[in-house]
Design an enzyme around this catalytic site. Structure first.
Site, PDB file in Angstrom:
ATOM      1  N   TRP A 101       0.802  -1.375  -0.174  1.00 53.57           N
ATOM      2  CA  TRP A 101       0.007   0.062   0.536  1.00 53.57           C
ATOM      3  C   TRP A 101       0.841   1.633  -0.043  1.00 53.57           C
ATOM      4  O   TRP A 101      -0.037   2.160  -0.222  1.00 53.57           O
ATOM      5  CB  TRP A 101      -0.864  -0.122   0.861  1.00 53.57           C
ATOM      6  CG  TRP A 101      -2.197  -0.797   0.866  1.00 53.57           C
ATOM      7  CD1 TRP A 101      -2.003  -1.773   1.792  1.00 53.57           C
ATOM      8  CD2 TRP A 101      -3.256  -1.428   0.129  1.00 53.57           C
ATOM      9  NE1 TRP A 101      -3.301  -3.368   1.585  1.00 53.57           N
ATOM     10  CE2 TRP A 101      -3.486  -2.846   0.371  1.00 53.57           C
ATOM     11  CE3 TRP A 101      -3.200  -0.657  -1.514  1.00 53.57           C
ATOM     12  CZ2 TRP A 101      -4.793  -2.574  -0.501  1.00 53.57           C
ATOM     13  CZ3 TRP A 101      -4.106  -1.257  -1.621  1.00 53.57           C
ATOM     14  CH2 TRP A 101      -4.904  -2.143  -1.678  1.00 53.57           C
ATOM     15  N   ASP A 171      -1.482   6.654   6.921  1.00 54.21           N
ATOM     16  CA  ASP A 171      -2.648   6.117   5.942  1.00 54.21           C
ATOM     17  C   ASP A 171      -2.944   5.052   7.543  1.00 54.21           C
ATOM     18  O   ASP A 171      -1.617   4.276   7.212  1.00 54.21           O
ATOM     19  CB  ASP A 171      -2.411   5.203   4.844  1.00 54.21           C
ATOM     20  CG  ASP A 171      -3.422   3.992   4.041  1.00 54.21           C
ATOM     21  OD1 ASP A 171      -3.884   3.504   4.882  1.00 54.21           O
ATOM     22  OD2 ASP A 171      -2.984   2.776   3.244  1.00 54.21           O
ATOM     23  N   LYS A 195     -11.655  -1.546   6.721  1.00 53.92           N
ATOM     24  CA  LYS A 195     -10.815  -3.053   7.464  1.00 53.92           C
ATOM     25  C   LYS A 195     -11.572  -2.813   9.119  1.00 53.92           C
ATOM     26  O   LYS A 195     -11.265  -4.221   9.710  1.00 53.92           O
ATOM     27  CB  LYS A 195      -9.386  -2.181   7.805  1.00 53.92           C
ATOM     28  CG  LYS A 195      -8.989  -2.144   6.236  1.00 53.92           C
ATOM     29  CD  LYS A 195      -8.436  -3.365   5.190  1.00 53.92           C
ATOM     30  CE  LYS A 195      -9.112  -3.002   3.942  1.00 53.92           C
ATOM     31  NZ  LYS A 195      -8.193  -2.353   3.692  1.00 53.92           N
TER      32      LYS A 195
HETATM   33  C1  LIG Z   1      -7.231  -1.801   1.869  1.00 53.11           C
HETATM   34  C2  LIG Z   1      -5.706  -1.011   2.009  1.00 53.11           C
HETATM   35  C3  LIG Z   1      -5.714  -0.005   1.227  1.00 53.11           C
HETATM   36  C4  LIG Z   1      -6.877   0.240  -0.080  1.00 53.11           C
HETATM   37  O1  LIG Z   1      -8.201   0.543   0.114  1.00 53.11           O
HETATM   38  P1  LIG Z   1      -9.604   0.856  -1.077  1.00 53.11           P
HETATM   39  O2  LIG Z   1     -10.174   1.154   0.288  1.00 53.11           O
HETATM   40  O3  LIG Z   1      -9.312  -0.914  -1.614  1.00 53.11           O
HETATM   41  O4  LIG Z   1      -8.635   1.645  -2.054  1.00 53.11           O
HETATM   42  C5  LIG Z   1      -5.186   1.265   1.822  1.00 53.11           C
HETATM   43  N1  LIG Z   1      -4.181   0.859   2.194  1.00 53.11           N
HETATM   44  C6  LIG Z   1      -4.206   0.411   3.372  1.00 53.11           C
HETATM   45  C7  LIG Z   1      -2.853   0.358   4.228  1.00 53.11           C
HETATM   46  C8  LIG Z   1      -4.819  -1.070   3.255  1.00 53.11           C
HETATM   47  O5  LIG Z   1      -5.237  -1.968   3.832  1.00 53.11           O
END
Ligand SMILES: *Cc1c(COP(=O)(O)O)cnc(C)c1O
Length: 360
Positions: A101, A171, A195
């Site tokens: 990511w 993030d 998540k």
């Molecule tokens: C799942 C995830 C993403 C991507 O998320 P989307 O909403 O599918 O774009 C980005 N960063 C992390 C840390 C993730 O776990």
């Protein structure tokens, strides 16, 4: 009806209480005679839903007044572009690449300016967090970017990097609300909610006010400017209304549980059960350097792909779902987010013990 123990990395398990409440309100939300899915986002009822959600989130995370909270769409992935388009005033940003990511965010940012990879753990399949105490931060960096919890590899920063005064952007998709954080140490905290908070379709962005300006890269679409959404309190256009409603319920649930200090203790206790077992198992091994282990995502392997597959299959039959590891790591991954009960983890460990005895 029977519910499984769902170890999915995302979309993931939600608190049963929240799902039941949502079900009870499905046909008639609070005397409105309609579902939240069916109501105007400009209605009084929805206004209250989004305002309460924001207030509860502010309380849970102790968000300082000089930070805006935005409920956006496009997934965490859209932020990979939106962040550089809005924040790269000098067209320079530094990235610490600790997984897929972070790497995607780094690659996307390089479309808009100079993205520097100042540290990486790719040399060891992202199984650790690099030492971030004295990194070569660029003099003119607009920000330093991290992915705080690596969903795929199961690592987590236990200490924030020393950004040498530069704005930190994080993030936190897979560790959102799993423990208290000091928001004032970040310029931006953001994550997709699917998540650890709610249903897919909502991204929460918490951004320090001075970073929200009209000075964005030329050609940045209106919808991709933070100012658009901050000024309109996330109601510039139709927001992901039902998702925000569920997030609001999860915030209430977290408050009722005792807040983020309590969630942290709970999460540590849950993760310890699994890691303690992995550390003494003769069959299963954790894949991450012990000091950098995530409380949320726990990857493990047997070292034998056939045995891994057998385990995943038998676990599924026993009611433990979504334990197959990410395709780039192989093996297994148990995601044990806030809503996974302690009993789910102890039951999994009992199952693993039995499997080990039968197959060693
Ligand atoms: C799942 C995830 C993403 C991507 O998320 P989307 O909403 O599918 O774009 C980005 N960063 C992390 C840390 C993730 O776990």
């Amino acid at each position: 009806m029977s519910r499984v123990y769902n170890f999915s990395a995302g979309p993931a398990v939600l608190p049963e209480e929240v799902l039941k409440e949502a079900a009870a309100e499905m046909l008639d939300y609070n005397g409105t005679g309609m579902s939240v899915m069916e109501m105007s986002h400009r209605s009084k009822a929805f206004e209250e839903i989004i305002e309460t959600a924001e207030a509860d989130l502010r309380e849970l995370m102790n968000i300082p007044d000089n930070y805006k909270v935005m409920f956006l769409q496009g997934g965490a992935s859209q932020q990979f572009a939106m962040l550089p388009m809005n924040l790269m005033k000098n067209k320079v940003a530094d990235f610490i690449v600790t997984g897929q990511w972070a790497k995607k965010a780094y690659q996307e940012a390089s479309k808009y300016g100079k993205a520097n990879k100042i540290a990486s753990s790719e040399d060891q399949t992202f199984s650790y967090i690099p030492d971030c105490s004295d990194l070569p931060i660029s003099e003119d960096a607009d920000y330093v970017y991290i992915c705080e919890n690596n969903t795929i590899y199961g690592t987590k920063y236990k200490e924030l990097p020393n950004t040498k005064g530069k704005t930190l952007v994080a993030d936190v998709s897979s560790c959102f609300l799993s423990e208290p954080i000091d928001v004032s140490k970040y310029g931006v905290v953001y994550g997709g909610v699917q998540k650890n908070i709610g249903p897919a379709g909502v991204v929460i962005v918490i951004m320090r006010e001075d970073l929200i300006t009209e000075d964005v890269l030329p050609g940045t679409p209106t919808m991709l400017q933070y100012k658009t959404h901050a000024d309109a309190k996330s109601l510039y256009n139709t927001p992901p209304a039902y998702g925000i409603y569920i997030c609001g319920k999860v915030f209430k649930w977290l408050k009722a549980m005792g807040g983020l200090e309590v969630m942290k203790e709970r999460n540590e206790k849950k993760a310890k059960v699994l890691y303690d077992y992995l550390d003494q198992s003769k069959m299963f091994k954790g894949t991450v350097v012990a000091k950098d282990r995530s409380l949320m995502n726990v990857p493990f392997v047997t070292g034998d792909a056939d045995l891994d597959a057998k385990f995943v299959k038998e676990a599924k039959a026993a009611g433990f779902e979504n334990l197959k590891g990410h395709r780039t790591v192989g093996g297994m991954r148990a995601s044990i987010y806030n809503a996974m009960p302690y009993e789910g983890v102890t039951a999994l460990v009992e199952f693993m013990k039995k499997f080990e005895e039968e197959n060693l």
